[in-house]
Design a protein around this motif. Structure first.
Motif, mmCIF file in Angstrom:
data_model
loop_
_atom_site.group_PDB
_atom_site.id
_atom_site.type_symbol
_atom_site.label_atom_id
_atom_site.label_comp_id
_atom_site.label_asym_id
_atom_site.label_seq_id
_atom_site.Cartn_x
_atom_site.Cartn_y
_atom_site.Cartn_z
ATOM 1 N N TYR A 28 6.562 2.251 7.729
ATOM 2 C CA TYR A 28 5.752 1.372 7.698
ATOM 3 C C TYR A 28 6.585 -0.073 8.105
ATOM 4 O O TYR A 28 7.441 -0.359 7.043
ATOM 5 C CB TYR A 28 4.788 1.093 6.890
ATOM 6 N N THR B 71 4.464 7.452 9.461
ATOM 7 C CA THR B 71 4.972 7.354 7.941
ATOM 8 C C THR B 71 5.703 6.146 7.476
ATOM 9 O O THR B 71 5.660 5.750 6.355
ATOM 10 C CB THR B 71 5.623 8.726 7.691
ATOM 11 N N ASP C 174 0.848 -1.264 -0.059
ATOM 12 C CA ASP C 174 -0.115 -0.072 -0.164
ATOM 13 C C ASP C 174 1.004 1.302 0.155
ATOM 14 O O ASP C 174 0.430 2.293 0.371
ATOM 15 C CB ASP C 174 -0.910 0.067 1.204
ATOM 16 N N GLU C 175 2.108 1.290 -0.328
ATOM 17 C CA GLU C 175 2.976 2.465 -0.208
ATOM 18 C C GLU C 175 2.389 3.710 -0.997
ATOM 19 O O GLU C 175 2.801 4.691 -0.498
ATOM 20 C CB GLU C 175 4.418 2.049 -0.726
ATOM 21 N N LEU D 221 -1.378 10.072 8.617
ATOM 22 C CA LEU D 221 -0.778 8.870 9.602
ATOM 23 C C LEU D 221 -0.081 9.298 10.758
ATOM 24 O O LEU D 221 0.776 10.162 10.678
ATOM 25 C CB LEU D 221 0.085 7.970 8.373
ATOM 26 N N ARG E 281 0.075 10.639 3.930
ATOM 27 C CA ARG E 281 1.188 10.769 4.919
ATOM 28 C C ARG E 281 0.972 11.628 6.150
ATOM 29 O O ARG E 281 1.192 11.529 7.196
ATOM 30 C CB ARG E 281 2.339 11.146 4.165
ATOM 31 N N ARG F 223 -0.346 4.851 1.549
ATOM 32 C CA ARG F 223 0.348 5.595 2.420
ATOM 33 C C ARG F 223 1.067 6.635 2.174
ATOM 34 O O ARG F 223 1.208 7.663 3.193
ATOM 35 C CB ARG F 223 1.118 4.411 3.354
ATOM 36 N N LEU G 186 -4.758 -0.376 7.158
ATOM 37 C CA LEU G 186 -3.696 0.504 7.318
ATOM 38 C C LEU G 186 -4.174 2.053 7.140
ATOM 39 O O LEU G 186 -3.612 2.775 7.483
ATOM 40 C CB LEU G 186 -2.655 0.463 6.084
ATOM 41 N N LEU G 187 -5.355 2.268 6.446
ATOM 42 C CA LEU G 187 -6.051 3.743 6.486
ATOM 43 C C LEU G 187 -7.336 3.524 7.276
ATOM 44 O O LEU G 187 -8.144 4.471 6.971
ATOM 45 C CB LEU G 187 -6.551 3.885 4.874
#
Length: 293
Positions: A224, A222, A208-209, A219, A216, A212, A265-266
């Motif tokens: 991971y 930042t 998922d970079e 989060l 940023r 992400r 992750l989100l």
């Protein structure tokens, strides 16, 4: 109710224990019942709730599992699924044309899928290994209902369960699957046979970079990494191997939005505040760890 939805629980005493008193559960009509008369009905979809007081996270509801199913069915996680299937085959050590039939003589080996969600991996493992007994659970009733409803084989033993107190007999499981789910090492050790294996998948560093990076500012972290989780896992199990599987997909806008709403992750990110048009491709990556007790 379709008899096949009940038949899969016919040998429940081999695997299941009562979540209340921990006595053996037996199939009695359309229910699982222990000697103390604690009773758990088999739902019409073909699962049993062995954690009646389960409280699921608001992030894991019927909508989120429907989003996950859309992404999984679109093929974005097929490379991870295939790597898991290959790992099971290699480490159980049975020739491909035998499936798992020869693992323990005439006994059917048992595979337990931990935190199985909507059942994507469970169904794939069952199709590839029809000789095995496949048990799959999640704390979310919504996800188990969906998983059981979509199980055309009517062979997987679906149940709602608690990872902290598994309603599974001690030393009953040959292979634990933990795909993007938490680990309870004490319970894993209890239910695993002495020579059982654990196959664990965690998101890779590039997973998922693109999303992400876009999120940023929202989060907390930042950078991971799952290295601490992997280290802790290695403190409780004998790690045999690790590998990374990764693919970057060109993803249409509708799929990207669905993915953004379903990925943990989100979960704490305001998706609507993100300009998803800045992303045209997404990396989906996993570290796969194989270990023994």
């Amino acid at each position: 109710m379709n008899p096949a939805r009940i038949a899969r629980f016919g040998d429940s005493e081999r695997y299941f224990i009562c979540p209340i008193c921990h006595d053996t559960l037996h199939l009695d009509g359309t229910s699982l019942r222990c000697a103390n008369r604690h009773t758990f009905d088999i739902a019409k979809q073909g699962y049993v709730n062995l954690m009646p007081a389960a409280k699921q996270s608001p992030f894991y509801n019927s909508e989120s599992f429907a989003n996950r199913a859309r992404i999984l069915e679109a093929g974005y996680y097929d490379h991870i699924r295939d790597a898991v299937l290959d790992t099971i085959q290699r480490h159980i050590g049975v020739p491909a044309d035998m499936g798992l039939a020869g693992l323990r003589g005439d006994a059917r080996p048992a595979i337990l899928d931990v935190g199985c969600g909507e059942g994507f991996y469970s169904r794939a493992v069952q199709r590839a290994n029809p000789q095995a007994d496949l048990l799959a659970f999640d704390i979310s009733k919504d996800s188990i209902q969906q998983a059981a409803r979509e199980d055309s084989s009517m062979a997987v033993r679906w149940f709602v369960g608690n990872l902290a107190d598994l309603p599974v007999r001690s030393h009953a499981i040959d292979c634990m699957l933990d795909i993007f789910s938490p680990v309870n090492s004490e319970e894993f050790h209890r239910v695993m046979k002495d020579d059982a294996i654990v196959i664990k998948a965690v998101p890779g560093v590039h997973h998922d970079e693109q999303l992400r990076e876009l999120a940023r500012k929202q989060l907390r972290n930042t950078d991971y990494s799952n290295e601490q989780i992997i280290k802790q896992f290695g403190e409780h199990f004998d790690v045999l191997e690790t590998s990374t599987v990764s693919r970057t997909f060109t993803m249409p806008p509708d799929d990207l939005r669905t993915f953004a709403h379903m990925t943990p992750l989100l979960f704490h990110v305001d998706i609507d505040a993100l300009d998803l048009t800045q992303i045209s491709a997404l990396t989906i990556e996993a570290r796969i760890i194989v270990a023994r007790k």
